[in-house]
Design a protein around this motif. Structure first.
Motif, PDB file in Angstrom:
ATOM      1  N   PRO A 159       4.676  -9.900-130.553  1.00 36.77           N
ATOM      2  CA  PRO A 159       5.921  -9.628-131.050  1.00 36.77           C
ATOM      3  C   PRO A 159       7.188  -9.189-130.248  1.00 36.77           C
ATOM      4  CG  PRO A 159       4.128  -7.848-129.698  1.00 36.77           C
ATOM      5  CD  PRO A 159       3.570  -9.172-130.792  1.00 36.77           C
ATOM      6  N   GLU A 160       8.489  -9.590-131.334  1.00 37.15           N
ATOM      7  CA  GLU A 160       9.455  -9.416-131.185  1.00 37.15           C
ATOM      8  C   GLU A 160       9.626  -8.596-129.154  1.00 37.15           C
ATOM      9  OE1 GLU A 160      12.054  -7.742-130.805  1.00 37.15           O
ATOM     10  OE2 GLU A 160      11.971  -6.486-133.114  1.00 37.15           O
ATOM     11  N   ARG A 161      10.536  -8.276-128.755  1.00 39.19           N
ATOM     12  CA  ARG A 161      10.763  -7.298-127.927  1.00 39.19           C
ATOM     13  C   ARG A 161      12.034  -7.012-126.960  1.00 39.19           C
ATOM     14  NH1 ARG A 161       5.775  -8.009-124.179  1.00 39.19           N
ATOM     15  NH2 ARG A 161       5.832  -5.746-123.797  1.00 39.19           N
ATOM     16  N   VAL A 162      12.810  -7.525-128.272  1.00 37.88           N
ATOM     17  CA  VAL A 162      14.159  -7.764-127.587  1.00 37.88           C
ATOM     18  C   VAL A 162      15.275  -6.593-127.857  1.00 37.88           C
ATOM     19  CG1 VAL A 162      14.341 -10.593-126.851  1.00 37.88           C
ATOM     20  CG2 VAL A 162      14.696  -9.641-129.107  1.00 37.88           C
ATOM     21  N   LEU A 163      16.237  -6.659-127.088  1.00 41.25           N
ATOM     22  CA  LEU A 163      17.081  -4.824-127.424  1.00 41.25           C
ATOM     23  C   LEU A 163      18.371  -5.681-127.784  1.00 41.25           C
ATOM     24  CD1 LEU A 163      17.574  -2.070-126.852  1.00 41.25           C
ATOM     25  CD2 LEU A 163      18.432  -2.612-125.046  1.00 41.25           C
ATOM     26  N   PRO A 164      18.968  -5.252-129.548  1.00 43.61           N
ATOM     27  CA  PRO A 164      20.257  -6.211-130.380  1.00 43.61           C
ATOM     28  C   PRO A 164      21.026  -5.409-129.189  1.00 43.61           C
ATOM     29  CG  PRO A 164      18.079  -4.811-131.712  1.00 43.61           C
ATOM     30  CD  PRO A 164      17.838  -4.607-129.944  1.00 43.61           C
ATOM     31  N   GLY A 165      21.667  -6.206-128.618  1.00 39.27           N
ATOM     32  CA  GLY A 165      23.190  -6.274-128.073  1.00 39.27           C
ATOM     33  C   GLY A 165      23.010  -6.990-126.836  1.00 39.27           C
ATOM     34  N   PHE A 219       6.769   5.377-127.780  1.00 40.52           N
ATOM     35  CA  PHE A 219       6.774   5.696-127.283  1.00 40.52           C
ATOM     36  C   PHE A 219       7.956   6.303-126.813  1.00 40.52           C
ATOM     37  CE2 PHE A 219       8.288   5.695-122.625  1.00 40.52           C
ATOM     38  CZ  PHE A 219       7.900   6.474-121.205  1.00 40.52           C
ATOM     39  N   ARG A 220       9.161   5.272-126.852  1.00 40.81           N
ATOM     40  CA  ARG A 220      10.735   5.266-127.115  1.00 40.81           C
ATOM     41  C   ARG A 220      11.046   6.466-127.500  1.00 40.81           C
ATOM     42  NH1 ARG A 220      14.439   3.659-124.197  1.00 40.81           N
ATOM     43  NH2 ARG A 220      16.523   3.192-125.046  1.00 40.81           N
ATOM     44  N   ASP A 221      10.692   6.400-128.956  1.00 44.63           N
ATOM     45  CA  ASP A 221      10.970   7.943-130.412  1.00 44.63           C
ATOM     46  C   ASP A 221      10.697   9.467-129.868  1.00 44.63           C
ATOM     47  OD1 ASP A 221      11.937   8.028-132.885  1.00 44.63           O
ATOM     48  OD2 ASP A 221      10.370   8.537-133.671  1.00 44.63           O
ATOM     49  N   PRO A 259      20.031  13.219-125.610  1.00 39.63           N
ATOM     50  CA  PRO A 259      20.354  12.754-126.606  1.00 39.63           C
ATOM     51  C   PRO A 259      21.341  11.933-128.081  1.00 39.63           C
ATOM     52  CG  PRO A 259      20.579  14.554-125.757  1.00 39.63           C
ATOM     53  CD  PRO A 259      20.653  13.604-124.589  1.00 39.63           C
ATOM     54  N   GLY A 260      21.309  11.887-128.877  1.00 40.93           N
ATOM     55  CA  GLY A 260      22.298  11.497-129.810  1.00 40.93           C
ATOM     56  C   GLY A 260      22.277  12.679-131.794  1.00 40.93           C
ATOM     57  N   PRO A 261      23.167  11.515-131.701  1.00 39.44           N
ATOM     58  CA  PRO A 261      23.107  11.358-133.380  1.00 39.44           C
ATOM     59  C   PRO A 261      21.832  11.745-134.269  1.00 39.44           C
ATOM     60  CG  PRO A 261      24.245   9.988-133.064  1.00 39.44           C
ATOM     61  CD  PRO A 261      23.600  10.012-131.906  1.00 39.44           C
ATOM     62  N   GLY A 262      20.618  11.324-133.050  1.00 43.96           N
ATOM     63  CA  GLY A 262      19.650  10.778-134.743  1.00 43.96           C
ATOM     64  C   GLY A 262      19.418   9.696-134.245  1.00 43.96           C
ATOM     65  N   VAL A 263      18.250   9.421-134.319  1.00 43.21           N
ATOM     66  CA  VAL A 263      17.653   7.660-133.979  1.00 43.21           C
ATOM     67  C   VAL A 263      17.748   6.254-135.207  1.00 43.21           C
ATOM     68  CG1 VAL A 263      15.668   6.159-133.875  1.00 43.21           C
ATOM     69  CG2 VAL A 263      16.151   8.169-132.206  1.00 43.21           C
ATOM     70  N   GLY A 264      18.262   6.062-134.798  1.00 44.33           N
ATOM     71  CA  GLY A 264      18.661   4.265-135.805  1.00 44.33           C
ATOM     72  C   GLY A 264      18.222   3.121-135.308  1.00 44.33           C
ATOM     73  N   HIS A 266      16.145  -0.295-137.061  1.00 43.24           N
ATOM     74  CA  HIS A 266      15.156  -0.901-137.735  1.00 43.24           C
ATOM     75  C   HIS A 266      13.968  -0.714-137.308  1.00 43.24           C
ATOM     76  CE1 HIS A 266      13.845  -2.050-141.968  1.00 43.24           C
ATOM     77  NE2 HIS A 266      13.165  -3.462-140.819  1.00 43.24           N
ATOM     78  N   CYS A 267      14.152  -0.468-135.855  1.00 40.11           N
ATOM     79  CA  CYS A 267      12.694  -0.526-135.244  1.00 40.11           C
ATOM     80  C   CYS A 267      12.229   0.731-134.739  1.00 40.11           C
ATOM     81  CB  CYS A 267      13.197  -1.012-134.306  1.00 40.11           C
ATOM     82  SG  CYS A 267      13.511  -2.578-133.887  1.00 40.11           S
ATOM     83  N   ILE A 268      12.473   1.442-134.250  1.00 39.78           N
ATOM     84  CA  ILE A 268      12.636   2.556-133.296  1.00 39.78           C
ATOM     85  C   ILE A 268      12.369   4.146-134.741  1.00 39.78           C
ATOM     86  CG2 ILE A 268      12.533   4.856-131.822  1.00 39.78           C
ATOM     87  CD1 ILE A 268      13.629   2.379-130.036  1.00 39.78           C
ATOM     88  N   TYR A 323      24.558   2.495-135.751  1.00 41.18           N
ATOM     89  CA  TYR A 323      23.143   2.978-135.172  1.00 41.18           C
ATOM     90  C   TYR A 323      22.811   2.773-133.944  1.00 41.18           C
ATOM     91  CZ  TYR A 323      20.270  -1.005-132.920  1.00 41.18           C
ATOM     92  OH  TYR A 323      19.093  -1.598-132.271  1.00 41.18           O
ATOM     93  N   LYS A 324      24.177   2.083-133.196  1.00 38.36           N
ATOM     94  CA  LYS A 324      24.478   1.994-131.328  1.00 38.36           C
ATOM     95  C   LYS A 324      25.465   1.367-130.969  1.00 38.36           C
ATOM     96  CE  LYS A 324      21.653  -1.131-129.313  1.00 38.36           C
ATOM     97  NZ  LYS A 324      19.747  -1.470-128.420  1.00 38.36           N
ATOM     98  N   ALA A 325      25.426   1.588-130.046  1.00 44.76           N
ATOM     99  CA  ALA A 325      27.072   1.171-129.468  1.00 44.76           C
ATOM    100  C   ALA A 325      27.450  -0.165-129.041  1.00 44.76           C
ATOM    101  CB  ALA A 325      27.513   1.712-127.485  1.00 44.76           C
ATOM    102  N   THR A 409      28.514  13.162-130.484  1.00 49.09           N
ATOM    103  CA  THR A 409      27.528  13.621-130.295  1.00 49.09           C
ATOM    104  C   THR A 409      26.585  12.803-129.362  1.00 49.09           C
ATOM    105  OG1 THR A 409      27.473  11.764-131.678  1.00 49.09           O
ATOM    106  CG2 THR A 409      27.202  14.048-132.541  1.00 49.09           C
ATOM    107  N   ARG A 410      27.178  11.994-128.347  1.00 46.79           N
ATOM    108  CA  ARG A 410      26.587  11.767-128.014  1.00 46.79           C
ATOM    109  C   ARG A 410      26.988  11.970-125.950  1.00 46.79           C
ATOM    110  NH1 ARG A 410      23.781   6.875-129.807  1.00 46.79           N
ATOM    111  NH2 ARG A 410      24.293   7.063-131.239  1.00 46.79           N
ATOM    112  N   GLY A 411      27.762  12.425-125.779  1.00 51.31           N
ATOM    113  CA  GLY A 411      27.654  12.809-123.873  1.00 51.31           C
ATOM    114  C   GLY A 411      29.462  11.751-123.695  1.00 51.31           C
TER     115      GLY A 411
END
Ligand code: SAJ
Length: 413
Positions: A159-165, A219-221, A259-264, A266-268, A323-325, A409-411
């Protein structure tokens, strides 16, 4: 053991393309296959069709050196890597049809001694099903589920586990889990990833590797759901959740996420459902976390709606869609959901800002929305809705913000 000189990668997305480029950079010949002609053409010009830091430079190099070439159909190779999407269908049931299609596509060019690796995040049992799909198409070869250690073809899940960005760094540095259908399958896969992987490689069976990937994202979700639930409770109780979390995190064993506006992405936002689908009765926590995170965009919409109701002519600058910064990826983005719901509810005039894309997604364009420049939008609007904490948004001029209603929404501000 086999040495690898040629790899065929199925799926030129956020994982397949950077992985191909890194293999090519380490001296292998790589054929990258995608069903989208535009992606194939762009890669062959040396230009990535996705945004990922430093990928453009690396891709140009390996394409110019003749090490990486994209194509619409697979070609013979020593190893095949499947990096195709695994979305879910109605009812959150996992959809493995892209994996099956990729398997059927590589079957005709498979040869004795080949290694097939599944990198796509997959529901439990998919690696074994992959072995059966290939066997269905190639009765002349033997596969691990039939012949065990004596099989002609080796199959493993990595499984790939890399963080986009941060993909190009993480793909090299992260530890990897390799789940073989047999021990020899896992060993063959280890040899392949050792071409570039600097992290440790941990061997296990395919089912454990499949579950490990799902468990990491679940876990992260669950942890983000905790932060999001706190943020909604704090809003009602008039407590600044950001200050609260900062203080609570001073405890040596507490580490609350943001916290954020929600979780986006394609993974979590997707993978936890694969666990729920596999055992709905024993997964109430994972399911509830998903539901809490899915409810967060609606909470943000209500908040904006209440602010807008206090103004005669509400003009809302919606800042960020990804979906994120600092990424261009709009998949499952809560920001897109929020903007669409605000538009449908006709809450006010909406000025959408997303510096990482050139055009709005179709669902938003159809509603008559337009892309705005950050400075013009923040100046014109009377409500500033910060949806993504892109680096370019953080240096906002405080004189522009001070007389406006801000929903952050992101503080970030
Ligand atoms: N988010 C929050 N609060 C946080 C952290 C994240 O709201 O404190 C949100 C983000 O804004 C975003 C979503 O969660 O909408 C996911 O972002 P992320 O940066 O946590 O993760 P992804 O989806 O970009 O990548 C994840 C990673 N998984 C884990 O960290 C366990 C990555 O390592 C995986 O390779 C990737 O999923 C994948 O492909 O599965």
């Amino acid at each position: 053991m086999t040495r690898f000189s040629r790899v065929c990668v199925m799926g030129m997305g956020y994982i397949g393309l950077p992985t191909s480029a890194v293999f090519a950079d380490n001296g292998l010949d790589v054929v990258g296959v995608d069903v989208k002609p535009a992606a194939v053409e762009s890669i062959n010009r040396g230009q990535p069709h996705i945004v990922e830091p430093e990928l453009d430079v690396l891709l140009r190099q390996v394409v110019q050196a003749g090490r990486l070439r994209a194509a619409l159909t697979p070609e013979a190779a020593d190893a095949f890597i499947l990096a195709v999407p695994t979305p879910f269908m109605a009812g959150h049931e996992p959809d493995t049809s892209h994996i099956e299609a990729a398997a059927r596509a590589i079957a005709p060019v498979l040869a004795r001694g080949n290694l097939v690796i599944l990198e796509s995040t997959s529901p439990i049992g998919t690696t074994e099903r992959l072995s059966r799909w290939l066997a269905d198409a190639r009765a002349d070869l033997t596969f691990p589920h039939q012949a065990g250690e004596l099989s002609d073809i080796r199959i493993a899940h990595c499984p790939e586990r890399v963080l986009p960005g941060h993909i190009l760094r993480e793909v090299v540095e992260n530890d990897r889990i390799i789940g073989g259908l047999t021990r020899k399958c896992a060993q063959a896969a280890t040899l392949l990833y050792r071409v570039f992987a600097k992290g440790q490689i941990h061997l296990t069976n395919a089912r454990t590797a499949e579950m490990a990937k799902l468990a990491e994202n679940a876990f992260r979700d669950v942890n983000i759901a905790f932060a999001n639930e706190l943020s909604m409770i704090c809003d009602k109780l008039r407590i600044n959740v950001w200050e609260l979390i900062r203080l609570a995190n001073m405890h040596p064993r507490v580490d609350i996420l943001r916290p954020g506006p929600g979780v986006g992405g394609h993974c979590i936002a997707v993978d936890p459902w694969f666990i729920v689908a596999a055992d709905p009765e024993r997964s109430p926590l994972i399911r509830t976390a998903r539901e809490v995170n899915e409810a967060k965009p609606g909470f943000v919409v209500d908040k904006v709606r209440r602010h807008a109701a206090t103004l005669k002519q509400p003009v809302i600058a919606c800042l960020g869609l990804s979906y994120k910064a600092d990424v261009d990826d709009l998949r499952e983005s809560p920001a897109v959901t929020i903007v669409e719901e605000l538009a449908r509810a006709e809450v006010g005039e909406l000025l959408v800002v997303e510096p990482h894309v050139n055009a709005l997604p179709e669902n938003l364009a159809k509603l008559g929305l337009k892309l705005w420049d950050f400075d013009r939008a923040t100046e014109r609007a009377n409500i500033l809705l910060l949806l993504v904490d892109h680096a370019s948004f953080l240096t906002v001029d405080h004189d522009v913000v001070k007389d406006k209603i801000v929903v952050d929404t992101r503080g970030a501000w």
